[in-house]
Design a protein around this motif. Structure first.
Motif, PDB file in Angstrom:
ATOM      1  N   VAL A  61       0.877  -1.179   0.000  1.00 42.84           N
ATOM      2  CA  VAL A  61       0.000   0.000   0.000  1.00 42.84           C
ATOM      3  C   VAL A  61       0.906   1.217   0.000  1.00 42.84           C
ATOM      4  O   VAL A  61       1.645   1.450   0.956  1.00 42.84           O
ATOM      5  N   ASP A  62       0.860   1.982  -1.087  1.00 35.55           N
ATOM      6  CA  ASP A  62       1.776   3.112  -1.266  1.00 35.55           C
ATOM      7  C   ASP A  62       1.002   4.409  -1.085  1.00 35.55           C
ATOM      8  O   ASP A  62       0.064   4.700  -1.833  1.00 35.55           O
ATOM      9  N   ILE A  63       1.360   5.178  -0.051  1.00 30.55           N
ATOM     10  CA  ILE A  63       0.651   6.431   0.252  1.00 30.55           C
ATOM     11  C   ILE A  63       1.646   7.580   0.169  1.00 30.55           C
ATOM     12  O   ILE A  63       2.650   7.593   0.885  1.00 30.55           O
ATOM     13  N   ASP A  64       1.360   8.551  -0.682  1.00 34.29           N
ATOM     14  CA  ASP A  64       2.303   9.622  -0.944  1.00 34.29           C
ATOM     15  C   ASP A  64       1.546  10.935  -1.086  1.00 34.29           C
ATOM     16  O   ASP A  64       0.320  10.948  -1.276  1.00 34.29           O
ATOM     17  N   GLY A  65       2.295  12.042  -1.001  1.00 29.85           N
ATOM     18  CA  GLY A  65       1.720  13.353  -1.259  1.00 29.85           C
ATOM     19  C   GLY A  65       0.553  13.667  -0.351  1.00 29.85           C
ATOM     20  O   GLY A  65       0.555  13.362   0.847  1.00 29.85           O
ATOM     21  N   ASP A  66      -0.493  14.265  -0.928  1.00 23.13           N
ATOM     22  CA  ASP A  66      -1.657  14.670  -0.142  1.00 23.13           C
ATOM     23  C   ASP A  66      -2.424  13.489   0.416  1.00 23.13           C
ATOM     24  O   ASP A  66      -3.242  13.638   1.331  1.00 23.13           O
ATOM     25  N   ARG A  67      -2.187  12.304  -0.126  1.00 21.65           N
ATOM     26  CA  ARG A  67      -2.909  11.116   0.352  1.00 21.65           C
ATOM     27  C   ARG A  67      -2.323  10.578   1.658  1.00 21.65           C
ATOM     28  O   ARG A  67      -2.953   9.766   2.329  1.00 21.65           O
ATOM     29  N   ALA A  68      -1.108  11.028   2.002  1.00 26.73           N
ATOM     30  CA  ALA A  68      -0.459  10.525   3.220  1.00 26.73           C
ATOM     31  C   ALA A  68      -0.992  11.253   4.447  1.00 26.73           C
ATOM     32  O   ALA A  68      -0.279  11.983   5.138  1.00 26.73           O
ATOM     33  N   THR A  69      -2.265  11.052   4.722  1.00 24.69           N
ATOM     34  CA  THR A  69      -2.891  11.670   5.886  1.00 24.69           C
ATOM     35  C   THR A  69      -2.777  10.749   7.090  1.00 24.69           C
ATOM     36  O   THR A  69      -2.537   9.544   6.960  1.00 24.69           O
ATOM     37  N   VAL A  70      -2.974  11.331   8.257  1.00 25.79           N
ATOM     38  CA  VAL A  70      -2.884  10.557   9.489  1.00 25.79           C
ATOM     39  C   VAL A  70      -3.891   9.415   9.499  1.00 25.79           C
ATOM     40  O   VAL A  70      -3.560   8.267   9.822  1.00 25.79           O
ATOM     41  N   ALA A  71      -5.123   9.702   9.121  1.00 26.12           N
ATOM     42  CA  ALA A  71      -6.168   8.672   9.161  1.00 26.12           C
ATOM     43  C   ALA A  71      -5.840   7.521   8.218  1.00 26.12           C
ATOM     44  O   ALA A  71      -5.990   6.342   8.582  1.00 26.12           O
ATOM     45  N   ASP A  72      -5.393   7.847   7.006  1.00 20.59           N
ATOM     46  CA  ASP A  72      -5.104   6.787   6.035  1.00 20.59           C
ATOM     47  C   ASP A  72      -3.899   5.954   6.465  1.00 20.59           C
ATOM     48  O   ASP A  72      -3.899   4.723   6.330  1.00 20.59           O
ATOM     49  N   VAL A  73      -2.867   6.600   6.970  1.00 23.42           N
ATOM     50  CA  VAL A  73      -1.687   5.863   7.416  1.00 23.42           C
ATOM     51  C   VAL A  73      -2.038   4.953   8.589  1.00 23.42           C
ATOM     52  O   VAL A  73      -1.636   3.781   8.639  1.00 23.42           O
TER      53      VAL A  73
END
Length: 857
Positions: free
Chosen positions: A710-722
């Motif tokens: 699961v690759d989370i980068d940029g604006d998608r790297a939010t606390v909730a998503d991580v």
């Protein structure tokens, strides 16, 4: 004439009402001015035979007695005049009410002056008079509510906490019934103070913080008194620096209000804070200043308490220097007699215990034994540090009597009692901070066991250090206020960032952000119990879990560095030399690696710095590792550092290059991590926060290694998503800037797209990830607390149940971090364990890849 009388009554009444508001807000100088103006107005007419004028003069005099006491100490003259005036009134409800008013003020002032017995008799009588008056329709419920608070103070002093809480509940009921906000705040605040007295620090800190919020909204002038009691609770929790910050905020406010009693109490508490931080001169200065202030106020009781704070500082200085002035024990005994005469039981015990330690240092065992026999037994409200000092006195006397077994028994009992107090703590730092109170007991036990079997030393090291890591975190710890404050903090940070990007001033937003950061840290101190305590791991359990590996646990005593080594089920003690020398070379290596970190360092300079790092590593290797080689051989290692050795990059030491090394805060912590269940899934998280540069910010290389991640980068790297992906993950690689929070490790943070990811939030996960790799910052370096409690972001993750954390001990360049991480993950993917994969990756460039494997590997 009648109209003049009415105008005078109204004018005096307005001044008296303003003065009462000023007193509630701790503006005593303003209150005195208004009350004198009221008396001047009343002097313009003859009050003889006029009940209303007489009653008004009595009320003003009663208020003036309190306001003047805050400046010059207890002076009862105004109350004597008021009592004479009451005698001129006819028997009836008004006289009844005024009699209660005078009695409650006189009783309160006597209590403040340390004459609690006399004061309580008057307060008892005042309650009857004021309650009867209210029943007959006269009197002020505010006065009766305040009276119950004053009665609770006397009961607290007598250690009758149940009775004190009952009085405060009556005050709260009156405050709610008659909408008395200021009195209600004080009563609820004092209920928190009782929780502090009985050792329920999380409850106390929660109540104090709520009272602080009420003060800010309704009565800001009450805030410094709340901060004073917050500081007392933080000192009991072993957090002197945090306590000092509260006190430094409160002191100027109290001085501005001219609240002499409370300001002097702040100085006494500042002395205790300085002493707990080993700042003896500062402690002595604060104590002397407070004592002078109390003497000027005529408060003999508090003057003696301040003198005791000064004696503690003098004793600490004498014991540290090893030279006890001949007169100092006698000073302590004389002060103990004075404190006993004032009815201060715990303080009497403390003065006697200081005298015991001084006599033992002078070599007079019989004098010490005689004094120790006079120490009063601890009460339910006796502070935990006093209880530990009593154990220490008994242990030191046993040492002087050459009775090692009895000394160790006292240390064991004391640390068990301290453990019971620790089990009641809330936030992680409160659990950790209590270790400071058992520090000297633990040091004595370690010193005694250095002469005995290595097994005994191992047992004591595990008993005394890294206690936070033996708690099983509770995943359901939650507090809506923390979540709400954290969300608000993230929102304000985004607003500040947007303002800066658009060229607008972000000053106000940055101030709001800083205030929210402080608040979220404070909330974490009492959010919930940290976790369920687990037993300390036994030597047999550790040896069995080690298998073919070896464990090296470092310890220092009286400046000597030693290592307890467990290999093949055999425990050995190796003496290594000077701890100061090892600490110096550890600091040099750390600084060398920091200097070598930048990617853009010119080659000639890099070569010079590298040579320095090579020399520092070689010298540290000679001090710490080479003396152990005959015992550890070529085995994989588990290293438990001490003090400054937590900053060592073990993979750069020549004897350890390429060798798998796991760094753990204790053998118990390593055992818990090593035997933790496997991750429930094979999920891999790759996350990158904002502001990264160079190859660290790129994810292509790692995506090639973990195509299903699961690759989370940029604006998608939010606390909730991580957080949602972290829960139950096998591996999380997070490249993000971070920051330690020395005052509360759980609120150390990583910066993600929408703001900070707190370690606290990882601790709330039902299934913490099996391994977390922190790729971008020096987040392995921890803030080492008393008791060798190493905390920081990585430490908080370990305490939260993450078995393995990989992070850097010092600064690391973007290129070095990126290449090290690719090498590491390739080996990890090939099936190597974390410690071996990291050892091989670091060995390619050991001075520019300062990563360590923490927890287990």
């Amino acid at each position: 004439m009648a109209s003049i009388r009415v105008r005078v009554l109204r004018r005096a009444g307005r001044f008296q009402l303003r003065a009462r508001h000023a007193v509630h807000d701790y503006r005593f100088a303003d209150a005195r001015t208004d009350l004198r103006s009221a008396l001047s107005a009343l002097d313009s007419v003859d009050h003889t035979g006029d009940p209303e004028l007489t009653a008004m003069r009595v009320r003003v005099l009663v208020s003036l007695a309190y306001a003047e006491a805050e400046k010059a100490g207890v002076r009862l003259g105004s109350l004597d005049i008021a009592q004479e005036l009451i005698q001129q009134l006819a028997v009836g409800p008004l006289r009844l009410e005024l009699q209660g008013l005078v009695e409650q003020q006189r009783g309160f002032l006597l209590v403040r002056a340390g004459r609690g017995g006399e004061g309580m008799l008057l307060l008892d009588s005042a309650v009857r008079h004021l309650e009867t008056g209210l029943e007959q329709g006269v009197g002020d419920p505010d006065v009766l509510a305040g009276l119950h608070i004053n009665r609770s103070l006397v009961l607290m002093d007598r250690a009758d906490t149940d009775g004190a809480v009952a009085e405060l509940r009556r005050s709260v009921d009156l405050a709610e019934r008659y909408e008395l906000s200021a009195v209600g705040i004080k009563a609820r605040h004092n209920i928190g103070y009782i929780a502090y007295l009985i050792g329920d620090l999380p409850t106390a800190l929660r109540d104090f913080e709520r009272a602080a919020h009420e003060c800010q909204a309704r009565s800001p002038s009450l805030l410094p008194v709340v901060r004073l009691d917050q500081a007392r609770a933080l000192l009991a929790a072993g957090l002197p620096e945090e306590a000092a910050r509260h006190l430094q905020d409160a002191l100027p406010m109290l001085r501005k209000q001219r609240a002499g009693q409370d300001a002097a109490e702040v100085e006494v508490t500042l002395a205790a804070s300085a002493l707990l931080s080993d700042r003896v001169r500062e402690a002595r200065r604060w104590a002397r200043s407070a004592e002078r202030r109390f003497i000027r106020r005529g408060n003999q009781r508090w003057a003696a308490v301040a003198a005791l704070a000064g004696l503690r500082a003098e004793t600490a200085a004498a014991l540290a220097a090893g030279r006890v002035p001949p007169a100092l024990p006698a000073v302590a005994v004389k002060l103990a007699e004075e404190l006993r005469g004032l009815g201060l039981v715990d303080e009497t015990a403390l003065a006697l215990m200081l005298a015991v330690r001084l006599e033992l240092r002078r070599g007079d065992r019989e004098a010490a034994r005689s004094l120790l026999a006079q120490v009063p037994r601890p009460r339910p409200t006796t502070p935990v540090d006093h209880r530990m000092l009593l154990r220490l006195c008994r242990a030191e006397l046993a040492v002087a009597d050459s009775n090692r077994r009895r000394a160790l028994a006292q240390a064991r009992s004391g640390l068990t009692e301290l453990g019971t107090a620790r089990d009641r703590m809330g936030g992680l730092d409160l659990v950790c901070g209590t270790a400071v109170h058992g520090r000297q007991l633990g040091e004595l036990a370690v010193k005694l066991t250095l002469r005995g079997r290595p097994r005994a030393l191992f047992d004591w090291l595990e008993r005394t250090r890294a206690q936070v890591y033996r708690y099983e975190p509770l995943p359901d710890i939650d507090d809506p206020r923390i979540a709400q404050t954290a969300a608000e903090l993230r929102r304000k940070r985004r607003e500040a960032q947007q303002a800066r990007l658009s060229g607008r001033s972000a000053g106000a937003l940055e101030k709001q952000t800083a205030a929210l950061e402080r608040e979220v840290v404070r909330l974490g101190w009492y959010a919930s119990p940290w976790g369920r305590p687990r037993p300390v791991a036994s030597l047999e359990e550790v040896a069995a879990a080690l298998g073919d590996a070896a464990l090296v646990e470092f310890a220092a005593s009286d400046g000597e560095l030693v290592a307890v080594v467990i290999a093949d089920g055999v425990t050995r003690l190796v003496r290594l030399g000077s701890m100061a020398e090892a600490a110096e070379w550890a600091a040099r290596l750390y600084n060398d690696l920091n200097a070598l970190a930048p990617d853009v360092l010119p080659p000639p300079i890099a070569a010079v710095v590298r040579d320095c790092a090579v020399r520092s590593a070689a010298r540290l290797d000679a001090l710490l590792v080479r003396p152990l080689l005959s015992v550890i051989g070529e085995r994989d290692l588990v290293v438990v550092p001490t003090g400054e050795l937590y900053a060592v990059q073990w993979g750069s030491l020549p004897s350890l290059v390429g060798r798998p090394v796991v760094v753990a805060p204790s053998a118990t912590a390593w055992h818990s991590a090593a035997t933790a269940p496997a991750a429930p899934s094979a999920r891999v998280l790759l996350a990158r926060g904002p502001g990264l540069t160079g190859r660290v910010a790129e994810g292509a290389s790692l995506r090639g290694i973990y195509p299903d991640a699961v690759d989370i980068d940029g604006d998608r790297a939010t606390v909730a998503d991580v957080l949602s992906v972290l829960d139950g993950a096998a591996l999380a690689h997070v490249a993000a800037h971070g920051e330690h929070e020395s005052t509360n490790a759980l609120f150390s943070r990583l910066e993600l797209a929408d703001g900070p990811l707190f370690a606290y939030e990882v601790a709330r996960l039902q299934r913490p990830p099996r391994q977390v790799v922190l790729a971008a910052c020096e987040l392995a370096l921890s803030y080492v607390r008393p008791g060798d409690e190493a905390l920081g972001y990585a430490g908080a993750l370990l305490a939260a149940g993450v078995p393995t954390v990989v992070a850097a001990t010092s600064r690391v360049g973007d290129e070095a971090a990126a290449t090290a991480m690719v090498d590491y993950h390739q080996r990890l993917k090939a099936g190597l364990g974390p410690a071996r994969a990291l050892a091989e990756a670091v060995a390619a460039d050991p001075y520019r890849r300062p990563f360590v494997c923490l927890g287990s590997g």
